[in-house]
Every structure is written in structure tokens, then in C-alpha cells.
Design an enzyme around this catalytic site. Structure first.
Site, PDB file in Angstrom:
ATOM      1  N   ARG A 179       0.802  -1.220   0.000  1.00 49.62           N
ATOM      2  CA  ARG A 179       0.000   0.000   0.000  1.00 49.62           C
ATOM      3  C   ARG A 179       0.839   1.277   0.000  1.00 49.62           C
ATOM      4  NH1 ARG A 179      -2.451  -3.472  -1.439  1.00 49.62           N
ATOM      5  NH2 ARG A 179      -4.434  -4.322  -0.714  1.00 49.62           N
ATOM      6  N   SER A 228     -11.064   1.287   2.741  1.00 51.45           N
ATOM      7  CA  SER A 228     -10.333   0.689   3.863  1.00 51.45           C
ATOM      8  C   SER A 228      -9.582   1.768   4.627  1.00 51.45           C
ATOM      9  CB  SER A 228      -9.348  -0.365   3.354  1.00 51.45           C
ATOM     10  OG  SER A 228     -10.036  -1.459   2.784  1.00 51.45           O
ATOM     11  N   GLU A 298      -4.476   3.932   6.250  1.00 51.02           N
ATOM     12  CA  GLU A 298      -4.389   3.761   4.799  1.00 51.02           C
ATOM     13  C   GLU A 298      -5.004   4.974   4.103  1.00 51.02           C
ATOM     14  OE1 GLU A 298      -6.178   0.681   1.466  1.00 51.02           O
ATOM     15  OE2 GLU A 298      -5.327  -0.152   3.307  1.00 51.02           O
TER      16      GLU A 298
END
EC number: 1.3.1.98
Length: 307
Positions: A179, A228, A298
Site C-alpha cells: 500500500r 479501507s 491507509e
């Protein structure tokens, strides 16, 4: 709140600018959470050349931020000082297939890229069908879902730096990790090329249907959310840690941890950016207290907190 208007000076320094330059433009309508303050300057370039022209003449002390469709972002209530650049689909959203190569502008929706690949009978990009963002965001954060990641398919990314110079980066240059990308954060990506694998169209469409079914059955996709919220720690699922900490359904002001998927925060209707961010921090504290694990955001958080 509002910021000093910089647009007259910028326009005077950039007489050939073709894109749209706006002062104190609200960003909340551009984000999925529908919260946050204004951009001091919002610039929508006409094309890549216009973007380069703008950056070449922009004062170097002005901070620059880039937003896409705002699906994985909290804009804070105090707004964003400096310049926010939004790449519009009309100029940066083209997607085409040639052989086993998919070329896409960075304003193209991930879902659209997956659809073009499927129409060309190319597999490997199906995971993009389940990511509600743009290719620019996918490059910046190595977006992934359902077992696939951007690093698995990228051939090359094209970007413009703060001097307005164009650069090309291969997969290794991007320094992808989970990520995240190690590419210079000041770069503005404008296009990318991906490689697919020729496959049977029925298998590709079946996989895309699985990805879509997973999203609809497991995620609050019809809510005002940011996707998310936290990265999965090594060896753990963030949602399980949040659930084990007793945070499913937890509320702060108008923000709530989703009952459906507790790694999603939602705006129930009247949340502020402060509510959403404080809810996230409360969740992090409770997870730390119950598991000893430090969850990492995130979702990107941008701008100033309100006074």
C-alpha cells in the site's frame, strides 16, 4: 474559513494557462466522505502540457497536492493551504488496449481500466474492478484487492515533477511496498502502461463478477465512506483487530465504524472531518490497548484542522 486569494498573481505569471484556476474552492463535494474545507487554489489542467506549464511557473514555496475522485481521503475542516491539483477525466482519463498493453491516464477510474482490459480479453487487471479510485491513486499507494496489486501489472508510469519536467519510471523505479510507493511524493503521475495476459473472456468476466460480488456483500459501498481505513498489519487483518477491540458500530459525532465492515468509517450524514479522524484515532487507541498492535492509516489525511 478562507485563505488569501492567490489566483490574480498566478494568472498574471501564467498568461498562457488554459486550465481552470479557482480560489477557495470547496473540496468536500470532491470526496467520498463529503467533508472538509476549501483548497486555497484548485487547479484543473487542460492537459499534460498545461500542467507542465503551470508547474514551471508556480512559486516553489507553495505546497502542491493532487486529488483524484477523493475515495481514500479525508480533507480536514480547516482546508488545504497552497495548490490542489485535480486531474480531470476529460484530459487524463483515456484508456486503450493495444496487444497485451493497457495504457491509461491517471484520472481513469480503476474500474474502467479493468473493463477495457476485459474487452480486450486480457486478464490480470480484474482486481482493479473492485477499487473505487483512479489510476493515479493506484500508482501512489500500490492499490490492491482480491489478491492483486498494482505492482503485479505495471510496466511504466509517466510523471511530471515540480519543475514541469516529464519522467518515466519502470516497475522497479516505483519502489512498491504494501500500500505504498517509494517514488518521490512531489511527482504528479499523468499516465501508466500495464501488461495483461490473454485469457478466455468468460474466465475474465467471471472473476470480475466475483470481485464485484465481494464488494457488494462485504463493504458499505453505498455509504459516504473512504474505503479501507487502516493497513493490514503483517500477519493480521485490520478489521478483525478493530472488531476484537469492540469498535464495530462505534461513533464519534456523525462518524461511525461500519457495522458491515469495521475497517470502514462512514459519515452518517452530519459528520465533520474532525469527527471521522477522531473516530479513527479512537479505534487505533483501542486496538493498541487490546492487542498491542499499532494500526497505520491507509486513508490519506490532507490539510489543516479547524481552529
Amino acid at each position: 474559513m478562507s485563505f488569501p486569494d492567490l489566483t490574480p498573481d498566478l494568472k498574471a505569471a501564467m498568461p498562457e494557462l488554459r486550465g481552470r484556476l479557482l480560489a477557495n474552492e470547496g473540496l468536500a463535494p470532491l470526496t467520498w466522505f463529503r467533508v472538509g474545507g476549501p483548497a486555497q487554489v484548485l487547479f484543473t489542467p487542460a492537459d499534460a502540457d498545461d500542467l507542465a506549464y503551470f508547474l514551471q511557473r508556480l512559486p516553489t514555496d507553495l505546497p502542491v497536492y493532487v486529488v483524484g475522485v477523493g475515495s481514500n481521503m479525508i480533507v480536514r475542516d480547516g482546508g488545504v493551504p497552497g495548490v490542489v491539483i485535480r486531474l480531470a477525466p476529460r484530459a487524463f482519463g483515456e484508456v486503450k488496449a493495444e496487444g497485451d498493453i493497457i495504457t491509461a491516464g491517471t484520472a481513469a477510474l480503476d474500474k474502467r481500466v479493468a473493463e477495457v482490459a476485459a474487452s480486450a480479453n486480457l486478464s490480470g487487471l480484474e482486481f482493479l474492478f473492485g477499487i473505487p479510485g483512479t489510476i493515479g491513486g493506484a500508482l501512489r499507494m500500490n492499490a490492491g484487492a482480491n489478491g492483486g496489486e498494482t505492482k503485479d501489472i505495471l510496466i511504466e508510469a509517466i510523471a511530471v515533477d515540480r519543475r514541469g519536467e516529464t519522467h518515466r519510471f519502470n516497475n522497479a523505479d516505483m519502489k512498491f511496498t504494501y500500500r505504498a510507493s517509494g517514488a518521490d511524493p512531489s511527482l504528479i503521475f499523468t499516465a501508466a502502461r500495464f501488461r495483461g495476459t490473454p485469457s478466455a473472456p468468460e474466465a475474465i468476466r467471471s472473476r470480475m463478477a466475483e470481485v464485484q460480488a465481494h464488494r457488494e456483500n462485504a463493504q458499505p459501498i453505498r455509504e459516504k465512506t473512504g474505503g479501507s481505513t487502516f493497513k493490514n498489519p503483517p500477519g493480521h487483518s485490520a478489521w478483525k483487530l478493530v472488531d476484537a477491540a469492540g469498535c464495530r458500530g462505534l461513533k464519534v459525532g456523525g462518524a461511525q465504524v461500519s457495522e458491515m465492515h469495521c475497517n470502514f468509517l462512514i459519515n452518517t450524514g452530519n459528520a465533520t472531518a474532525h469527527d471521522i479522524e477522531m473516530l479513527g484515532e479512537t479505534v487505533r487507541e483501542r486496538v493498541r490497548a487490546t492487542s498491542g498492535i499499532e494500526l497505520q492509516w491507509e486513508i490519506k489525511r490532507l490539510g489543516l484542522k479547524a481552529n
